[in-house]
Write an enzyme that holds these catalytic residues in place. Structure first.
Site, PDB file in Angstrom:
ATOM      1  N   HIS A 179       0.828  -1.207   0.000  1.00 20.08           N
ATOM      2  CA  HIS A 179       0.000   0.000   0.000  1.00 20.08           C
ATOM      3  C   HIS A 179       0.863   1.258   0.000  1.00 20.08           C
ATOM      4  O   HIS A 179       2.059   1.204   0.279  1.00 20.08           O
ATOM      5  CB  HIS A 179      -0.966   0.002   1.194  1.00 20.08           C
ATOM      6  CG  HIS A 179      -0.270   0.082   2.518  1.00 20.08           C
ATOM      7  ND1 HIS A 179       0.243  -1.016   3.165  1.00 20.08           N
ATOM      8  CD2 HIS A 179       0.005   1.142   3.312  1.00 20.08           C
ATOM      9  CE1 HIS A 179       0.805  -0.652   4.297  1.00 20.08           C
ATOM     10  NE2 HIS A 179       0.680   0.660   4.422  1.00 20.08           N
ATOM     11  N   ASP A 225       0.856   5.001   1.780  1.00 17.40           N
ATOM     12  CA  ASP A 225       0.216   5.643   2.931  1.00 17.40           C
ATOM     13  C   ASP A 225      -0.659   6.829   2.539  1.00 17.40           C
ATOM     14  O   ASP A 225      -1.718   7.048   3.117  1.00 17.40           O
ATOM     15  CB  ASP A 225       1.282   6.086   3.942  1.00 17.40           C
ATOM     16  CG  ASP A 225       1.842   4.908   4.724  1.00 17.40           C
ATOM     17  OD1 ASP A 225       1.336   3.787   4.546  1.00 17.40           O
ATOM     18  OD2 ASP A 225       2.792   5.106   5.508  1.00 17.40           O
ATOM     19  N   HIS A 239       4.939   0.046  -0.083  1.00 14.46           N
ATOM     20  CA  HIS A 239       5.572  -0.871   0.874  1.00 14.46           C
ATOM     21  C   HIS A 239       4.577  -1.897   1.396  1.00 14.46           C
ATOM     22  O   HIS A 239       3.372  -1.785   1.183  1.00 14.46           O
ATOM     23  CB  HIS A 239       6.190  -0.091   2.042  1.00 14.46           C
ATOM     24  CG  HIS A 239       5.172   0.702   2.818  1.00 14.46           C
ATOM     25  ND1 HIS A 239       4.808   1.982   2.464  1.00 14.46           N
ATOM     26  CD2 HIS A 239       4.425   0.408   3.913  1.00 14.46           C
ATOM     27  CE1 HIS A 239       3.907   2.433   3.317  1.00 14.46           C
ATOM     28  NE2 HIS A 239       3.642   1.492   4.198  1.00 14.46           N
ATOM     29  N   ARG A 260       5.363  -8.945  17.264  1.00 19.59           N
ATOM     30  CA  ARG A 260       6.032  -7.746  16.744  1.00 19.59           C
ATOM     31  C   ARG A 260       5.282  -6.506  17.218  1.00 19.59           C
ATOM     32  O   ARG A 260       4.097  -6.343  16.956  1.00 19.59           O
ATOM     33  CB  ARG A 260       6.027  -7.803  15.211  1.00 19.59           C
ATOM     34  CG  ARG A 260       6.605  -6.605  14.470  1.00 19.59           C
ATOM     35  CD  ARG A 260       6.171  -6.741  13.009  1.00 19.59           C
ATOM     36  NE  ARG A 260       6.847  -5.854  12.070  1.00 19.59           N
ATOM     37  CZ  ARG A 260       6.433  -4.638  11.747  1.00 19.59           C
ATOM     38  NH1 ARG A 260       5.360  -4.123  12.325  1.00 19.59           N
ATOM     39  NH2 ARG A 260       7.087  -3.934  10.831  1.00 19.59           N
TER      40      ARG A 260
END
Length: 218
Positions: free
Chosen positions: A129, A131, A187, A197
């Site tokens: 996507h 941002d 990214h 994470r």
């Protein structure tokens, strides 16, 4: 005087210390322990109060009311603010703009990812996507990592999808990755295969109308 004239990205291990990152992770862990997604990706937004709970979101501040003071302290919010300011200054420095022309924007949020199967589209964090397309107000995006790739989790690396070759950032506690939010920085995040994470996305806009304040412990 702020909208990116040049596109770019950077990674630094010198803005936030590992010890600070561990304290920030403690804020995320305490907040997310109150809820959590049924799928692999949980969100905590201290600004809006949004917290993943099952397949939905609740408002942390309304849902838990005065109990919030048992979970977070004024020191937590002061550290959060300090870390945000340092990242903002570094972005301004690297891109040659005035720090005062950058405004925090939404959504700015903690994320906790694990290998649990996705239950809703919110859990599918691995799709490529841009941002600026996903969140219209973003001009600069930053990610502060709060856990270590290969020690705390497997998979989960951040990948820039460039025309010539992919560029990969390995998360580690205290590492900050930052970049202009447009199509130049397409990214994705790899699926987390094991472990947990933690990261926080802190985003900035050049438009004061899209600005938000730092979170306040009411």
């Amino acid at each position: 005087g702020c909208t990116p004239r040049r596109c770019g990205r950077g990674v630094s291990d010198a803005i936030i210390t590992r010890e600070e990152a561990e304290r920030i992770r403690g804020i995320a862990e305490r907040g997310l322990s109150l809820g959590g997604s049924d799928g692999g990706a949980s969100i905590l937004d201290l600004h809006s109060g949004a917290l993943s709970l099952g397949k939905h979101f609740v408002n942390l501040y309304r849902y838990f009311g005065d109990k919030i003071h048992d979970i977070f302290t004024e020191e937590d919010f002061a550290l959060y603010r300090d870390v945000r300011q340092r990242i903002q200054h570094r972005i301004a420095q690297v891109f040659g703009i005035s720090s005062s022309s950058l405004y925090l924007t939404k959504p700015t949020f903690f994320s906790r990812m694990n290998s649990t199967e996705a239950k809703t589209t919110h859990d599918e964090y691995w799709h490529p996507h841009v941002d600026k397309v996903t969140y219209g107000s973003f001009d600069y995006t930053s990610l502060l990592y709060l856990s270590d790739y290969s020690q705390d989790f497997g998979g989960g690396r951040f990948v820039f999808l460039d025309a010539d070759s992919n560029k990969t950032v390995e998360p580690r506690a205290g590492r900050v990755s930052f970049f202009t939010s447009g199509s130049e920085n397409l990214h994705r995040v790899e699926k987390v295969h094991w472990g947990t994470r933690f990261a926080i996305t802190i985003s900035f806009t050049c438009n004061p109308e899209h600005g938000i304040g730092d979170p306040v412990l009411g």
